[in-house]
Design a protein around this motif. Structure first.
Motif, PDB file in Angstrom:
ATOM      1  N   PRO A  50       0.628  -1.114   0.085  1.00  0.00           N
ATOM      2  CA  PRO A  50      -0.133  -0.101   0.089  1.00  0.00           C
ATOM      3  C   PRO A  50       0.908   1.051  -0.048  1.00  0.00           C
ATOM      4  N   GLU A  51       2.041   1.239   0.840  1.00  0.00           N
ATOM      5  CA  GLU A  51       2.746   2.426   0.812  1.00  0.00           C
ATOM      6  C   GLU A  51       3.165   2.785  -0.516  1.00  0.00           C
ATOM      7  N   GLU A  52       3.859   1.749  -1.017  1.00  0.00           N
ATOM      8  CA  GLU A  52       4.614   2.021  -2.505  1.00  0.00           C
ATOM      9  C   GLU A  52       3.545   2.335  -3.414  1.00  0.00           C
ATOM     10  N   TRP A  53       2.248   1.657  -3.580  1.00  0.00           N
ATOM     11  CA  TRP A  53       1.317   2.208  -4.441  1.00  0.00           C
ATOM     12  C   TRP A  53       0.963   3.652  -4.293  1.00  0.00           C
ATOM     13  N   GLN A  54       0.859   4.130  -2.892  1.00  0.00           N
ATOM     14  CA  GLN A  54       0.562   5.437  -2.665  1.00  0.00           C
ATOM     15  C   GLN A  54       1.646   6.493  -3.105  1.00  0.00           C
ATOM     16  N   ALA A  55       2.798   6.069  -2.978  1.00  0.00           N
ATOM     17  CA  ALA A  55       4.011   6.883  -3.685  1.00  0.00           C
ATOM     18  C   ALA A  55       4.244   6.900  -5.210  1.00  0.00           C
ATOM     19  N   GLN A  85       5.309  12.279   0.163  1.00  0.00           N
ATOM     20  CA  GLN A  85       6.102  11.211  -0.238  1.00  0.00           C
ATOM     21  C   GLN A  85       6.070  10.502  -1.786  1.00  0.00           C
ATOM     22  N   PHE A 139      12.842   4.014   2.038  1.00  0.00           N
ATOM     23  CA  PHE A 139      13.145   2.683   2.045  1.00  0.00           C
ATOM     24  C   PHE A 139      14.651   2.202   2.343  1.00  0.00           C
ATOM     25  N   PRO A 168       4.744  10.594   4.145  1.00  0.00           N
ATOM     26  CA  PRO A 168       4.149   9.524   3.659  1.00  0.00           C
ATOM     27  C   PRO A 168       2.634   9.698   3.364  1.00  0.00           C
ATOM     28  N   GLY A 169       1.767   9.517   2.267  1.00  0.00           N
ATOM     29  CA  GLY A 169       0.643   9.852   1.776  1.00  0.00           C
ATOM     30  C   GLY A 169       0.226  11.306   1.520  1.00  0.00           C
ATOM     31  N   ALA A 219      10.115   8.041  -1.719  1.00  0.00           N
ATOM     32  CA  ALA A 219       9.926   6.728  -0.890  1.00  0.00           C
ATOM     33  C   ALA A 219      11.198   5.837  -1.223  1.00  0.00           C
TER      34      ALA A 219
END
Length: 230
Positions: free
Chosen positions: A6-11, A179, A188, A175-176, A184
């Motif tokens: 989810p975090e990667e898709w958000q970025a 980012q 990471f 984040p969100g 990102a």
């Protein structure tokens, strides 16, 4: 679909959003600037040309700092904009502004080269028939430089997708909210075990950049063929 979390898709989604708005917002001003530099003579032209290309040679962090000093909530311009409901600092809109500023020189250069490639005699011929400058531009110049405009937009989009230094300096790495892909990747790489997620985002970045370069090359070749009458 679980290749990215989810975090990667958000970025990725935020990067696409930022790059799209940075490109679309910059196109009208970029076209006007390119036309002015290619066709007009005016006092301070070289200064304007230098300012347009300044983000290419300044360290991105410096550009981000200047944006923060101009559009930050405590800066005169930023405070005024905040009073009317427009905020750039530490918002995705600020990321789009920073990305747009960094991409602007590439956009202008591509458009300027396409305008300079148009035979000025074609424009003069249309003017002698009674057409206004605006009508000459819309009916003669614009169709001929359209591939250059598209190529400039593509290059700007790719640059905006990869912008890091100015963005993280101006809007941080939230984040969100701010980012983007490069931010990102950086985040990471700062944590143990984040290399795998970072590599996935690197591959996406490379794919986007290569696609943009290929599309830009295709439009540039079409422009050359059109100018040569082939």
């Amino acid at each position: 679909m679980d290749w990215l979390g989810p975090e990667e898709w958000q970025a990725v989604a935020l990067s696409l959003k930022v790059a799209l708005w940075a490109t679309l917002a910059g196109l009208p001003l970029g076209l006007f600037t390119a036309y002015a530099l290619a066709r007009w003579e005016f006092p301070g032209k070289q200064l304007v040309n230098g300012l347009v290309h300044l983000p290419l040679i300044l360290p991105p962090v410096v550009t981000g700092y200047l944006l923060l000093m101009t559009f930050g909530t405590r800066a005169p311009v930023g405070a005024f904009l905040q009073d009317i409901g427009i905020t750039f600092a530490f918002r995705w809109t600020g990321a789009a502004l920073a990305a747009g500023v960094m991409a602007f020189p590439l956009m202008v250069r591509a458009m300027r080269l396409s305008i300079e490639a148009v035979d000025i005699k074609l424009e003069q011929a249309a003017a002698t028939l009674g057409a206004s400058r605006l009508w000459v531009f819309l009916t003669v110049t614009l169709p001929l430089i359209l591939p250059g405009i598209i190529a400039g937009g593509i290059l700007a989009f790719a640059k905006a997708m990869g912008e890091f230094g100015a963005t993280i300096t101006f809007v941080s790495n939230i984040p969100g909210q701010t980012q983007t892909l490069p931010s990102a990747i950086y985040a990471f790489l700062q944590v143990p075990g984040g290399e795998s997620a970072a590599m996935k985002l690197v591959l996406i970045s490379v794919a986007v950049a290569m696609t943009a370069l290929l599309l830009s090359e295709i439009f540039a070749r079409r422009l050359t063929k059109r100018m040569e009458g082939r």
